[in-house]
Design an enzyme around this catalytic site. Structure first.
Site, short mmCIF file in Angstrom:
data_model
loop_
_atom_site.label_atom_id
_atom_site.label_comp_id
_atom_site.label_asym_id
_atom_site.label_seq_id
_atom_site.Cartn_x
_atom_site.Cartn_y
_atom_site.Cartn_z
N TYR A 37 -1.07 -1.23 16.05
CA TYR A 37 -1.36 -0.78 14.89
C TYR A 37 -0.99 0.57 14.61
CZ TYR A 37 -5.26 -4.30 15.14
OH TYR A 37 -5.90 -5.48 15.42
N GLU B 168 5.92 -0.46 -6.69
CA GLU B 168 6.93 -1.53 -6.24
C GLU B 168 7.80 -1.00 -5.10
OE1 GLU B 168 5.64 -2.81 -10.43
OE2 GLU B 168 6.10 -0.97 -9.37
N LYS C 279 -2.93 1.29 -6.35
CA LYS C 279 -2.86 2.64 -6.97
C LYS C 279 -4.62 2.67 -7.43
CE LYS C 279 0.11 4.69 -9.46
NZ LYS C 279 0.63 5.40 -10.49
N GLU D 47 1.04 12.68 -12.16
CA GLU D 47 0.71 11.99 -10.98
C GLU D 47 1.35 12.56 -9.69
OE1 GLU D 47 0.13 7.41 -11.83
OE2 GLU D 47 1.77 8.06 -13.03
#
Length: 119
Positions: free
Chosen positions: A53, A73, A99, A21
């Site tokens: 933003y 997390e 994810k 990953e």
């Protein structure tokens, strides 16, 4: 208190528990929900009276484009800590990190963590 939401900000990131990953990357989404007194912005129509933003996005991009992390997390906490520090007028903040298509043995739309900050 008013609520300002940025929903489903999409990023390619090299985060995840597994080495593959972190090498191949994953697709992520981030939601941000601010609670703040934004009535003045409604009256003045001035950017400096609200949450910019572009500043929010810059903080999120720094974390998402930064060093590889193993857990969503950790991504959520780093994003939230920095946003909460930057925008001192915010009473509360909620950060969700998703994810997309996590590496599981069954088809899964996403995994998600939501964290909250309160003054």
């Amino acid at each position: 208190m008013e609520t300002l939401t940025l929903k489903s900000l999409r990023f390619k990131g090299y985060h995840g528990y597994y080495k593959e990953e972190r090498e191949q990357g994953n697709d992520f989404e981030v939601d941000i929900v601010f609670s703040a007194d934004l009535r003045k912005a409604g009256e003045t129509d001035q950017l400096e009276d609200t949450i910019d933003y572009q500043e929010v996005l810059a903080i999120i991009k720094d974390v998402m484009d930064g060093p590889s992390l193993k857990l969503i997390e950790t991504l959520a906490k780093r994003i939230g800590d920095q946003l909460f520090e930057k925008f001192s007028t915010v009473a509360s903040l909620k950060v969700s990190v998703r994810k997309l298509n996590p590496p599981l043995d069954v088809e899964t739309a996403y995994s998600e963590i939501t964290m909250q900050w309160q003054r």
